[in-house]
Write an enzyme that holds these catalytic residues in place. Structure first.
Site, PDB file in Angstrom:
ATOM      1  N   GLU A 149      97.558  59.863  41.099  1.00 25.38           N
ATOM      2  CA  GLU A 149      98.997  59.779  40.800  1.00 25.38           C
ATOM      3  C   GLU A 149      99.259  59.049  39.484  1.00 25.38           C
ATOM      4  OE1 GLU A 149     101.130  58.239  44.189  1.00 25.38           O
ATOM      5  OE2 GLU A 149     100.837  60.081  45.335  1.00 25.38           O
ATOM      6  N   GLU A 163      98.431  65.511  49.599  1.00 26.55           N
ATOM      7  CA  GLU A 163      99.033  64.521  50.501  1.00 26.55           C
ATOM      8  C   GLU A 163     100.335  65.067  51.066  1.00 26.55           C
ATOM      9  OE1 GLU A 163      99.590  60.538  49.119  1.00 26.55           O
ATOM     10  OE2 GLU A 163      97.581  60.369  48.255  1.00 26.55           O
TER      11      GLU A 163
END
Length: 735
Positions: free
Chosen positions: A189, A260
């Site tokens: 991320e 995710e």
């Protein structure tokens, strides 16, 4: 063949695979993994894959086989895990892969059950894990800037990444070697913080990708939430709604992967859990697959436990307890079963989805059909109703009823095999059964830890030192002590403290005078404590406490923690700014230093055996107990305690903070998992460190089980809004 017979045949195939190991373990054959714009290609075959995150250090080796088996039975093809740098390299060049840290054993457990692995090396992982997975010794590397085009950081990042890759290669665990690992992840991320690094961000992304690919694992690398992931690295999506929010791969030659899919959300002290329904998860998975997605990973499938001091700032000890497998590894229904049914329905038509031509057309103002058609005649359809009401549509000359906010899957374009809003799985509830109370005063012993004064300290400094830079994260605790020599004209005064830590406990002349704490969304706090002034010498001792280190955001190496201002204001307008006085410091508590939570060390201090006191600060309690009979998971109910940490037979089951209440006055967590593997049949040592006052006589030992129940309307209640958690996420990165 009708959809019902195809479903039955599909279940037979699944059973055959489970019994006979239907595909070569971990991909097998050494054919490796490639990809194109539609999917991953494993040993020459396209795959739609369902995966679940299970983190090996958040459970125990004894739990791993059962967790993996339940994941497989739930229709998953793969297990996804991070690699935890700070566990594996606690000091530079010193490695630990034993016990719960045995990554190779974990992956071989997955391989033994015929499943694949997605290995997220990072080595920055965030994951609500202490310091985002970084070992704290990185902080002291001269000139280091984490996660940027910075040579010291890149040296250590590459060194650890190579260590893990070479370990996997040495054990033959990559799919290119016949092993189970089909994907690896570098970074995590990063785009959330990339702009903060200005010109040092993009070169770092390119370097990280090139470094990873250069390790020649024979399987693809991914970067999650990184739209500029350099070729051949695949950019992937994280979030709850990737079917709606994902802009897609940054190349037509890359598949659409969802790394995710949050089955719940992390929980912080002072907050309620986020309850995400099985129906909502299923809707968004179906939508993602309908829009050409080919890999979905549930984060988490089993969250487990943040044992010891592993959780990041303000994160509770239970992790993603609302996942399909709860903290104890028990199925959470209907989430587990509803997703199993979803996976089975999609697998029925996976060939058509992967080989067919996709078309979209409208069925109404808020209704849509996504159809996959093969040249050979195979057909599969996803019918989406975005409306909040039932509606009947005409699809291929068939009248079909669509439930509110749902997706219907038609594996043959004729019959509905699955609807995301229709749950056919039984609901269950968790049953907590009392096994033992600890209400006998005679069974407990206590030890009061020392209050540190200025003369007890060897480290001294003019001014307030940074908490974490002083402790090196070896302890949550740092004593700030001052010997104040003044003759006050005031009789009453106020001690004012400002802190960037999480908790502060204040003592005046060895007497406790008060505490204060911050919260997840308030990164600093103040403490104003009135006290009676004593002429002459006053010993001020402030115990600063961290509850985990920040796990995300730019420039973590620069984050300051601890006390920043200390003043005294008297009632006669006397004012003393003590910030730049000479302070004495001591890291940790005496009981920690002596490790009195271990049975071999309990005799290193004198325990009081003549009854115990309750609601005392900085007090250690110990008791011996027998393990409950049977195999059900075990949990301690610590609802009568305040804040501290608990150990069973020398192993920490995590921090507790019962006294931190949510807006309704409830504790965020009262039950604390004690893995069966931590226990002996008898004479188990329980040690509690209580910071701010509790009553151990009211704690209890319990077993945990599940029972099927009738659905209740309250099961569908969302305890906290999605928007609340998006706001919480913003605090992680920008504060």
């Amino acid at each position: 063949m009708g959809w019902w017979w195809r479903l039955c045949w599909g279940l037979v195939v699944v059973i055959m695979m489970e019994v006979g190991g239907g595909h070569a373990k971990g991909g097998g054959g050494g054919g490796g993994v490639t990809y194109d714009g539609r999917s991953l290609i494993i040993n020459g075959k396209r795959k739609i894959l369902f995966s679940g995150s299970i983190h090996y250090p958040r459970s125990t080796p004894q739990m791993w086989p059962s967790l993996i088996a339940k994941a497989k039975k739930g229709g998953l093809d793969a297990i996804q895990t991070y690699v935890f740098w700070n566990l594996h390299e606690p000091q530079p060049g010193q490695y630990d892969f034993k016990g719960r840290y045995d990554l190779v054993r974990f992956i071989k457990n997955i391989q033994a059950q015929g499943m694949y692995v997605c290995l997220r090396i990072g080595p920055f992982i965030e994951s609500e894990w202490n310091y985002g997975g970084f070992p704290f010794w990185l902080h002291d590397v001269p000139g280091i800037v984490y996660r940027s085009d910075n040579e010291p950081f890149k040296f250590y990042m590459q060194n650890f990444t190579k260590k893990i890759v070479n370990l996997m290669k040495s054990e033959g665990l990559y799919a290119s070697q016949g092993g189970p690992i089909i994907l690896s992840q570098i970074e995590n991320e990063y785009q959330n913080v990339e702009a903060a690094f200005h010109g040092k961000g993009p070169p770092y992304v390119r370097w990280a990708a090139k470094m990873a690919v250069g390790l020649q694992t024979g399987v693809p690398w991914i970067m999650c939430k990184q739209t500029d992931a350099p070729d051949p690295v695949i950019n992937t999506c994280n979030g709850m709604r990737c079917g709606e929010t994902f802009g897609g791969p940054n190349s037509p030659n890359k598949p659409s992967l969802w790394t995710e899919n949050w089955t719940s959300f992390y929980q912080v002290y002072g907050q309620k859990p986020y309850i995400r329904s099985a129906e909502d998860i299923a809707f968004h998975v179906a939508l993602f697959i309908a829009r050409n997605g080919s890999y979905v990973n549930y984060y988490m499938y089993h969250g487990g436990t943040n044992f010891g001091r592993t959780s990041s700032a303000y994160i509770i000890t239970a992790y993603y307890d609302q996942a399909p497998l709860d903290e104890y590894g028990l199925k959470r229904q209907p989430k587990w079963g509803h997703l199993k049914d979803l996976h089975a329905a999609i697998k029925l038509c996976s060939t058509t989805l992967l080989q067919g031509v996709r078309t979209n057309y409208s069925l109404g103002q808020q209704q849509e059909a996504i159809v996959f058609q093969e040249e050979t005649g195979g057909c599969a359809a996803f019918l989406t109703n975005y409306d909040g009401h039932n509606i009947t549509v005409q699809f291929q000359n068939i009248s079909l009823k669509l439930l509110p906010k749902s997706i219907s899957i038609l594996p043959d374009c004729k019959n509905i095999a699955f609807n995301s809003a229709k749950v056919n799985t039984e609901y269950n509830d968790r049953i907590i059964t009392l096994a033992q109370t600890f209400d006998s005063t005679d069974s407990w012993e206590e030890f009061k830890d020392e209050i540190v004064n200025f003369e007890d300290t060897s480290l001294k400094s003019n001014g307030l030192l940074d908490h974490t830079n002083t402790t090196k994260d070896k302890s949550d605790y740092l004593w700030y002590t001052l010997r104040l020599k003044h003759n006050f004209s005031s009789t009453e005064a106020v001690l004012h403290v400002q802190s960037l830590a999480h908790v502060a406990h204040a003592f005046l002349n060895n007497i406790y005078i008060g505490s204060a704490n911050g919260s997840f969304t308030t990164k600093n706090f103040t403490m104003d404590i009135p006290f009676m002034v004593k002429d002459g010498i006053n010993n001020i001792s402030i115990l600063s406490v961290m509850v985990g280190l920040q796990d995300s955001g730019a420039f973590l190496e620069r984050k300051r923690t601890g006390l920043t201002t200390v003043t005294i204001q008297g009632d006669n307008n006397e004012f003393y700014n003590l910030t730049n006085y000479e302070w004495g410091y001591k890291v940790g508590l005496l009981g920690e230093e002596l490790q009195i939570y271990r049975e071999e060390n309990v005799g290193d201090v004198v325990w009081c055996e003549n009854g115990i006191s309750t609601n005392q600060t900085l007090t250690w309690y110990k008791i011996f107990f027998d393990a409950p009979k049977g195999d059900d998971p075990v949990a301690l109910n610590l609802s009568s305690m305040g804040k501290g940490e608990a150990w069973v037979n020398g192993q920490s089951i995590g921090r507790y903070w019962i006294s931190f209440h949510d807006y309704q006055g409830n504790s965020s967590q009262i039950l604390y998992h004690v893995p069966r593997s931590f226990l002996k049949t008898g004479e188990n040592l329980l040690v509690l460190l209580e910071e701010n006052g509790g009553n151990p006589l009211q704690i209890s030992l319990n077993t945990v089980s599940i029972i099927n129940v009738q659905k209740d309307s309250s099961d569908d209640q969302i305890v906290s809004s999605f928007e609340d958690y998006i706001e919480m996420e913003s605090y992680r990165y920008f504060y």
